[in-house]
Design an enzyme around this catalytic site. Structure first.
Site, PDB file in Angstrom:
ATOM      1  N   CYS A  76       0.813  -1.228   0.000  1.00 47.32           N
ATOM      2  CA  CYS A  76       0.000   0.000   0.000  1.00 47.32           C
ATOM      3  C   CYS A  76       0.844   1.275   0.000  1.00 47.32           C
ATOM      4  O   CYS A  76       0.563   2.221  -0.742  1.00 47.32           O
ATOM      5  CB  CYS A  76      -0.958  -0.028   1.183  1.00 47.32           C
ATOM      6  SG  CYS A  76      -0.206  -0.485   2.746  1.00 47.32           S
ATOM      7  N   HIS A 107      -3.237   6.438   4.013  1.00 48.51           N
ATOM      8  CA  HIS A 107      -1.841   6.611   4.436  1.00 48.51           C
ATOM      9  C   HIS A 107      -1.328   7.978   3.981  1.00 48.51           C
ATOM     10  O   HIS A 107      -1.705   8.463   2.913  1.00 48.51           O
ATOM     11  CB  HIS A 107      -0.938   5.567   3.763  1.00 48.51           C
ATOM     12  CG  HIS A 107      -1.081   4.170   4.285  1.00 48.51           C
ATOM     13  ND1 HIS A 107      -1.957   3.807   5.287  1.00 48.51           N
ATOM     14  CD2 HIS A 107      -0.428   3.022   3.931  1.00 48.51           C
ATOM     15  CE1 HIS A 107      -1.823   2.511   5.517  1.00 48.51           C
ATOM     16  NE2 HIS A 107      -0.919   2.011   4.712  1.00 48.51           N
TER      17      HIS A 107
END
Ligand code: A2P
Length: 337
Positions: free
Chosen positions: A128, A241
């Protein structure tokens, strides 16, 4: 042409997003089969007016599938991925199981879609943080030639799965009630804390997550000599994130040109107007397909350097969306039989 699609890990955090994105993006599906562990067999999953009964992910389940998107951890991928391929099913794998295998393409479609031509049945989806970082680094590399970078991540708990999100929320409730907190998914309390520890530590002092970022960036951008030093950090954010990056380039960096190439890159949204307090934040980029890139400035430590801040929904661009985009690219390249 439309396909019989399966999701392995359909009950998980990424699996749920896969169901939504396959429908929202109108991926051509004849059928959708939801697979998970034996524990979930028979469970009903609904999305809008549709519902499915979860089936056990076992080798024979792939007999009736053309493509399976795996998001159930590396050990499940290692066990079942090759079984699926044997049965004629193309695998898009979200785990780390095959990413660095020489004969498995590791793909971010905006960056290296051509790598999936001649795949041998498995196409890997990057970590990710790598996928989110590349939404800023890849267009800048194309413009100025990336040499090396430093990065610190601020990673949301959902990157560790649905139960990790529940752990953060439960800890906050326990704190409100003055009760002891349960610590299971993370090495320490995550509520009101910051953990410089994502995945396991290696002998060199870096974590596996930090190694992944460098190795995967090298493979996806075809830059074997790229150097990077990263610190991956878990923060008490539910979703999306953030990554602070200081990058050094081969050629001099022009700020206006940097903004222009980011604004023109398919996976990025330029979000950079500090006078008006505009920069990307996790709350604004949760549930968004594009990753936000902002805080662009000439780096004061590197020679040809640029500092930037990238935020992206790691359940989407960092996982489910990228996987669906790979499936779309396979469809475009007519690589699915
Ligand atoms: P299950 O719900 O049956 O345990 P998350 O990343 O949110 O933790 O989700 C992990 C996903 O991987 C879940 O859908 C989980 O299913 C699935 N999973 C875990 N172990 C296996 C396994 N051995 N076989 C198939 N699916 C698995």
């Amino acid at each position: 042409m439309s396909y019989r699609v399966g999701i392995v890990g359909a009950t998980g955090a990424v699996g749920q997003e896969l169901i939504e994105l396959l429908h929202r993006r109108n991926f051509p599906m004849d059928s959708l089969t939801l697979l998970a562990s034996k524990r979930s067999t028979g469970k009903t999953i609904t999305w809008e007016d549709k519902s499915w009964t979860v089936e056990e992910a076992e080798p024979t389940a792939f007999d009736k599938l053309d493509i399976a998107i795996f998001s159930a951890g590396a050990s499940t991928s290692k066990e079942l991925g090759p079984e699926a391929v044997k049965r004629g099913c193309v695998v898009v794998d979200n785990s780390s199981a095959f990413r660095m295998d020489a004969d498995v393409p590791l793909v971010v479609p905006e960056v290296n879609a051509e790598a999936m031509r001649n795949h041998k049945g498995i196409i890997a989806n990057p970590n990710c943080s790598t996928a989110v970082a590349l939404m800023g680094l890849a267009p800048l590399h194309a413009a100025f030639g990336l040499k090396r970078f430093f990065a610190s991540t601020y990673q949301a708990v959902s990157g560790a799965g649905a139960s990790a999100m529940a752990e953060l929320i439960d800890q906050i409730h326990a704190w409100e009630k003055g009760e002891p907190m349960k610590v299971e998914k993370f090495p320490h309390q995550i509520a009101f804390n910051v953990l410089p520890h994502v995945d396991v530590f290696y002998e060199d002092g870096y974590t596996k997550e930090e190694h992944k970022m460098l190795n995967e960036c090298r493979k996806i951008m075809s830059l074997p000599g790229l150097r990077a030093s990263t610190t991956c950090v878990r923060v008490p954010v539910l979703r999306a994130h953030s990554i602070a990056i200081n990058a050094e380039f081969e050629r001099p960096v022009d700020l206006a040109k940097a903004r222009e190439v980011i604004a023109g890159f398919a996976g990025a949204e330029l979000c950079d107007d500090v006078e008006n307090k505009v920069y990307p934040m996790p709350l604004d980029f949760s549930g968004k397909e594009k990753c936000g890139v902002g805080r662009l400035r000439i780096d004061s430590a590197f020679e040809n350097g640029l500092s930037l801040w990238i935020v992206g929904d790691q359940l989407w661009k960092g996982a489910a969306l990228n996987a669906v985009q790979i499936a779309e690219e396979l469809h475009k390249q007519s690589a699915l039989a």
